[in-house]
Design a protein around this motif. Sequence first.
Motif, PDB file in Angstrom:
ATOM      1  N   GLY A 108       2.234  58.113 -12.578  1.00 33.82           N
ATOM      2  CA  GLY A 108       3.005  57.387 -11.576  1.00 33.82           C
ATOM      3  C   GLY A 108       2.555  57.728 -10.176  1.00 33.82           C
ATOM      4  N   GLU A 126       7.232  53.972 -18.701  1.00 31.10           N
ATOM      5  CA  GLU A 126       8.349  53.354 -17.992  1.00 31.10           C
ATOM      6  C   GLU A 126       9.683  53.703 -18.641  1.00 31.10           C
ATOM      7  OE1 GLU A 126       7.372  49.181 -17.901  1.00 31.10           O
ATOM      8  OE2 GLU A 126       6.057  49.437 -16.180  1.00 31.10           O
ATOM      9  N   ILE A 155      10.766  58.255 -14.126  1.00 30.75           N
ATOM     10  CA  ILE A 155       9.630  58.673 -13.304  1.00 30.75           C
ATOM     11  C   ILE A 155       9.644  57.950 -11.960  1.00 30.75           C
ATOM     12  CG2 ILE A 155       7.102  58.669 -13.146  1.00 30.75           C
ATOM     13  CD1 ILE A 155       7.114  59.101 -16.234  1.00 30.75           C
ATOM     14  N   GLY A 156       9.904  56.641 -11.966  1.00 27.87           N
ATOM     15  CA  GLY A 156       9.966  55.892 -10.715  1.00 27.87           C
ATOM     16  C   GLY A 156      11.057  56.425  -9.809  1.00 27.87           C
ATOM     17  N   VAL A 181       4.411  52.994 -12.152  1.00 25.86           N
ATOM     18  CA  VAL A 181       4.520  53.906 -13.292  1.00 25.86           C
ATOM     19  C   VAL A 181       3.686  53.321 -14.425  1.00 25.86           C
ATOM     20  CG1 VAL A 181       6.071  54.940 -14.997  1.00 25.86           C
ATOM     21  CG2 VAL A 181       6.802  54.731 -12.608  1.00 25.86           C
TER      22      VAL A 181
END
Length: 169
Positions: A61, A88, A92-93, A83
């Motif tokens: 990411g 996904e 993480i985002g 990401v």
Amino acid sequence: MTELSLIIRSEQPIDAEAIERLHERAFGPGRFARTASRLREGAGHLLELSFTAMVGTLLVGSVRLTPVRAGEVPALMLGPLTVEPAFENRGIGAALMSRSLDAARAKGHTLVLLVGDEPYYSRFRFKRVPPQALQLPGPVNPMRFLALELEEGALARAKGIVTPLPKEG
């Protein structure tokens, strides 16, 4: 299956090629025609406000912040937030967003702009830019033009066209 630990770290110059490949996989060749992408061209993102997500040695990411002017007000343009598709929906985002926004706030920045999905970014307190307040230098769906004030009143002071700041050096 074992859980792999996620590390969020500052983007390093050596990450550029891996990030470009990640952008290509996530957004495809049409990414260069987008208004937000054209705005970032030639501006250069700030490494101290840009972060990568690593799982082991794999870059999964990236988020970047680029300095712009919102009329006469200094601002940051967020993006792309990317990401790796296989990673996904694991937070993480959100981790990248939080880290970059915290860093921008700590460095005294007052306004962050982006073009993106309001339902996703509203959890970070991004709101639609009021109609006619700011314009991007190209077509964009006004429902997707969002802003986050890191200092109250920063968006109200920003009027006019958003322009890139040229790369230093």
